[in-house]
Structure formats: structure tokens, C-alpha cells
Design a protein around this motif. Structure first.
Motif, PDB file in Angstrom:
ATOM      1  N   THR A 118      -8.705  14.861  11.245  1.00 56.87           N
ATOM      2  CA  THR A 118      -8.282  15.064  12.628  1.00 56.87           C
ATOM      3  C   THR A 118      -7.254  16.183  12.649  1.00 56.87           C
ATOM      4  O   THR A 118      -6.857  16.711  11.604  1.00 56.87           O
ATOM      5  N   SER A 119      -6.810  16.548  13.839  1.00 54.05           N
ATOM      6  CA  SER A 119      -5.804  17.605  13.951  1.00 54.05           C
ATOM      7  C   SER A 119      -4.519  17.228  13.213  1.00 54.05           C
ATOM      8  O   SER A 119      -3.794  18.100  12.714  1.00 54.05           O
ATOM      9  N   ASP A 120      -4.235  15.926  13.108  1.00 52.94           N
ATOM     10  CA  ASP A 120      -3.039  15.483  12.387  1.00 52.94           C
ATOM     11  C   ASP A 120      -3.175  15.704  10.874  1.00 52.94           C
ATOM     12  O   ASP A 120      -2.175  15.723  10.157  1.00 52.94           O
ATOM     13  N   SER A 121      -4.413  15.861  10.408  1.00 54.09           N
ATOM     14  CA  SER A 121      -4.641  16.073   8.978  1.00 54.09           C
ATOM     15  C   SER A 121      -4.411  17.527   8.566  1.00 54.09           C
ATOM     16  O   SER A 121      -4.289  17.832   7.380  1.00 54.09           O
ATOM     17  N   LYS A 146     -10.556  28.850   6.855  1.00 50.78           N
ATOM     18  CA  LYS A 146      -9.324  28.567   7.595  1.00 50.78           C
ATOM     19  C   LYS A 146      -9.499  28.912   9.072  1.00 50.78           C
ATOM     20  O   LYS A 146      -9.099  28.136   9.955  1.00 50.78           O
ATOM     21  N   ALA A 147     -10.095  30.070   9.341  1.00 47.70           N
ATOM     22  CA  ALA A 147     -10.272  30.503  10.724  1.00 47.70           C
ATOM     23  C   ALA A 147     -11.168  29.545  11.492  1.00 47.70           C
ATOM     24  O   ALA A 147     -10.892  29.214  12.658  1.00 47.70           O
ATOM     25  N   GLU A 148     -12.241  29.067  10.861  1.00 43.76           N
ATOM     26  CA  GLU A 148     -13.155  28.149  11.539  1.00 43.76           C
ATOM     27  C   GLU A 148     -12.488  26.801  11.789  1.00 43.76           C
ATOM     28  O   GLU A 148     -12.652  26.199  12.860  1.00 43.76           O
ATOM     29  N   LEU A 149     -11.731  26.320  10.819  1.00 43.00           N
ATOM     30  CA  LEU A 149     -11.016  25.055  10.980  1.00 43.00           C
ATOM     31  C   LEU A 149     -10.024  25.138  12.139  1.00 43.00           C
ATOM     32  O   LEU A 149      -9.962  24.243  13.004  1.00 43.00           O
ATOM     33  N   LEU A 150      -9.268  26.228  12.201  1.00 42.62           N
ATOM     34  CA  LEU A 150      -8.280  26.404  13.267  1.00 42.62           C
ATOM     35  C   LEU A 150      -8.963  26.617  14.622  1.00 42.62           C
ATOM     36  O   LEU A 150      -8.452  26.168  15.650  1.00 42.62           O
ATOM     37  N   ARG A 151     -10.114  27.296  14.620  1.00 46.02           N
ATOM     38  CA  ARG A 151     -10.834  27.484  15.877  1.00 46.02           C
ATOM     39  C   ARG A 151     -11.291  26.150  16.448  1.00 46.02           C
ATOM     40  O   ARG A 151     -11.160  25.895  17.655  1.00 46.02           O
ATOM     41  N   ASP A 155     -10.234  24.539  20.031  1.00 46.43           N
ATOM     42  CA  ASP A 155     -11.255  24.212  21.034  1.00 46.43           C
ATOM     43  C   ASP A 155     -11.492  22.712  21.160  1.00 46.43           C
ATOM     44  O   ASP A 155     -12.403  22.293  21.870  1.00 46.43           O
ATOM     45  N   ARG A 156     -10.691  21.929  20.441  1.00 47.55           N
ATOM     46  CA  ARG A 156     -10.788  20.470  20.473  1.00 47.55           C
ATOM     47  C   ARG A 156     -12.184  19.969  20.090  1.00 47.55           C
ATOM     48  O   ARG A 156     -12.703  19.004  20.659  1.00 47.55           O
ATOM     49  N   GLU A 157     -12.783  20.632  19.111  1.00 49.52           N
ATOM     50  CA  GLU A 157     -14.072  20.192  18.595  1.00 49.52           C
ATOM     51  C   GLU A 157     -13.847  19.205  17.446  1.00 49.52           C
ATOM     52  O   GLU A 157     -12.805  19.246  16.788  1.00 49.52           O
ATOM     53  N   PRO A 158     -14.806  18.332  17.186  1.00 48.84           N
ATOM     54  CA  PRO A 158     -14.659  17.391  16.064  1.00 48.84           C
ATOM     55  C   PRO A 158     -14.470  18.147  14.755  1.00 48.84           C
ATOM     56  O   PRO A 158     -15.146  19.158  14.501  1.00 48.84           O
TER      57      PRO A 158
END
Length: 311
Positions: A118-121, A146-151, A155-158
């Protein structure tokens, strides 16, 4: 080229030797937690590399000549239940230049697999991005990943799970969730060798249809192909009797794409323009292969491709 944690390092004192250094990498764990000896790495001389490159690109030229015949064989084998899995996996590798993949845990991250993310991870410290798993910080090293994870976070995607981000996937280990259908087409999206994030649109409609069908059958977490590295390598070696390997498939596809790009370009008018044009071709081909342009030009594109600009 040899990490500080490598073992059994041997260095040649002969500057003219073909083999300059040999070493064994750190021990690794597979997905079942079994510890295996680290892989052996060999550093060769430039002269040896040049001889190998000549041999490799001779095979890529042969592969280009036999590509259509091999493609026909693959399509014929798709209707044979005994060969279907290997044939369709090889089809993907031939068209998309996808690496075959391996189940080996060369990054020693299998103990962190199958954890929800999750975003907390996600821990961001300046230009560093890490995943907090079981109290440990696991770095995400590749800039595309890194860029894809941050994107996806923005965008609040899973964010799926840790296996998606930490395991290196290839054709034989792809899962259903790596096939993504969008408005503009079907994509393969996965983290591959060297932790590089791949996102490739499938332009062949029949190949895209096949991948979607396998995704529907396997589900998100099931394997797309019922094969492995050894089996698909044995299969490709029989095509057209040429003993081609999955690596040959990548080299042939890289050269083929480079030729297509060069044909569309105007001949450069100076040596400076020629170097810039070659780098442009390398950059475009590397987008399919998922590596750096310099590596693409050195290891995958036959220099003869650019000979049409001479004279």
C-alpha cells in the motif's frame, strides 16, 4: 564488474589472456527458501568479446533469413497439444523480444514475496524509493520501476503486492496480471531482469488475442505459459534445425527493428550526425528490449545495420 561481496575471485596476470577475472556471486535463495550457490561470473578481454560478437551477429543474420520459416513452424505447433505451451511462449519471445525468464531468486528477495503493498509501504527519501516489508527496507533500484510505483501511488491505483515489484519476470514466468487491456490496446507490464519495469503494447492483434485468452484461463496470479526456461530453450533449438536460443530471438528482433528504423531515416551528412543517428536507433530499439541504448548497440544491434549510410 565484480561486487565486493563476491567470492573465489581469480584475476589473470596476463594482459593478453581471454579470461581476465572469474568469481562466484553471493549465495541466493529460491522461492522455497532453499539456498543455492551464487552464479559464476567471467570477465573476458575486449579481443575475446569482439570475436564472440562476430559469431553472434553472424547467427543473427542467419536468424533474420530463417525468421519467417521459424514463425511458420511456431504457428503450426500451436495446434499440437504437446508443443502448444512452448510454441506460444516462443511466439511471444520472437515478436516482443521478451527474455525467457527464470525461477531463480538472483536478488535474494524471495523471502519478501507475497506481501500486500500500500502507499504506507512505500518510503521515499530524496531520490531513493524503498518498500517497507516485515520491518525491513527493500530498495527499488531501477528508475523506471521507481517512476511507475510513484505514478500508481499518485493516481491512487492498486499497488498489488511485493512479488510484482521484486520478482524478475520473463516470458516463461509471466502471470495473468501482467497482461493489461487498455483503450488503445493490450500491454505487457512487468518487472524484468535488473529490476527494470517493462510496459510494451502488443501490436500484433493475434498475439494480443492469445495473451488475453491465456489471462482469462490463468487468472491474475496464474502463469500464462505451462513451461519453463529449459523446456522453451530446448524447443527453440529445434526450430528450422538452426539451434537458436531465446537470446538469439532477442538479437534477431533487435536487428530487425533497427533495420526498419534505419530505412525510415535520411542518411546522416557528417560523422557527428551519424553518431547521433546511431544513438537514436539504439534508444528506440532499447525501448522494446528494456535495456540501455549503449547495451543495445553493443550487444544486440549488428553494426552492419548502419553500413547503408556509408559511401
Amino acid at each position: 564488474m565484480i561486487g565486493q561481496d563476491w567470492q573465489d575471485v581469480k584475476i589473470s596476470l596476463d594482459p593478453n589472456a581471454d579470461v581476465l577475472v572469474t568469481a562466484r556471486g553471493p549465495d541466493v535463495r529460491d522461492e522455497n527458501g532453499v539456498v543455492k550457490r551464487g552464479r559464476t561470473k567471467t570477465v573476458y578481454s575486449d579481443a575475446w568479446d569482439d570475436r564472440q560478437a562476430a559469431t553472434k551477429f553472424a547467427r543473427s543474420r542467419e536468424g533474420l533469413l530463417k525468421k519467417a520459416e521459424m514463425a511458420n513452424e511456431i504457428q503450426e505447433h500451436r495446434s499440437d497439444p504437446k508443443q502448444k505451451e512452448n510454441a506460444e511462449c516462443a511466439w511471444l519471445m520472437q515478436v516482443q523480444a521478451t527474455r525467457p525468464g527464470s525461477e531463480a531468486d538472483n536478488k535474494d528477495t524471495a523471502r519478501f514475496f507475497d506481501r500486500p503493498i500500500t502507499s504506507d509501504s512505500v518510503v521515499v527519501e530524496k531520490d531513493k524509493v524503498s518498500l517497507r516489508i516485515d520491518g525491513e527496507l527493500v530498495p527499488v533500484k531501477n528508475k523506471k520501476t521507481k517512476a511507475e510505483l510513484l505514478r500508481r501511488m499518485a493516481d491512487r491505483e492498486p499497488l498489488l503486492d511485493s512479488t510484482f515489484w521484486l520478482k524478475s519476470h520473463g516470458a516463461t514466468t509471466l502471470e495473468g496480471r501482467h497482461v493489461v487491456e487498455k483503450e488503445d490496446g493490450v500491454y505487457l507490464q512487468f518487472v524484468g531482469k535488473e529490476s527494470v519495469y517493462h510496459s510494451h503494447r502488443i501490436h500484433d492483434p493475434e498475439l494480443a488475442k492469445m495473451l488475453l485468452g491465456r489471462k482469462a484461463t490463468s487468472g491474475d496470479r496464474g502463469k500464462l505459459f505451462g513451461t519453463n526456461y529449459d523446456k522453451v530453450t530446448a524447443y527453440t533449438s529445434l526450430l528450422d534445425g538452426g539451434k537458436f536460443t531465446p537470446k538469439d530471438f532477442r538479437t534477431v528482433r533487435a536487428c530487425e527493428l533497427a533495420i526498419e528504423i534505419v530505412k525510415r531515416m535520411d542518411p546522416p551528412g557528417s560523422e557527428k550526425a551519424r553518431r547521433a543517428a546511431i544513438m537514436k536507433v539504439g534508444t528506440m530499439v532499447s525501448q522494446l528490449l528494456g535495456n540501455e541504448p549503449s547495451q543495445c548497440l553493443t550487444s544486440y544491434i549488428d553494426p552492419a545495420v548502419f553500413s547503408v549510410w556509408q559511401g
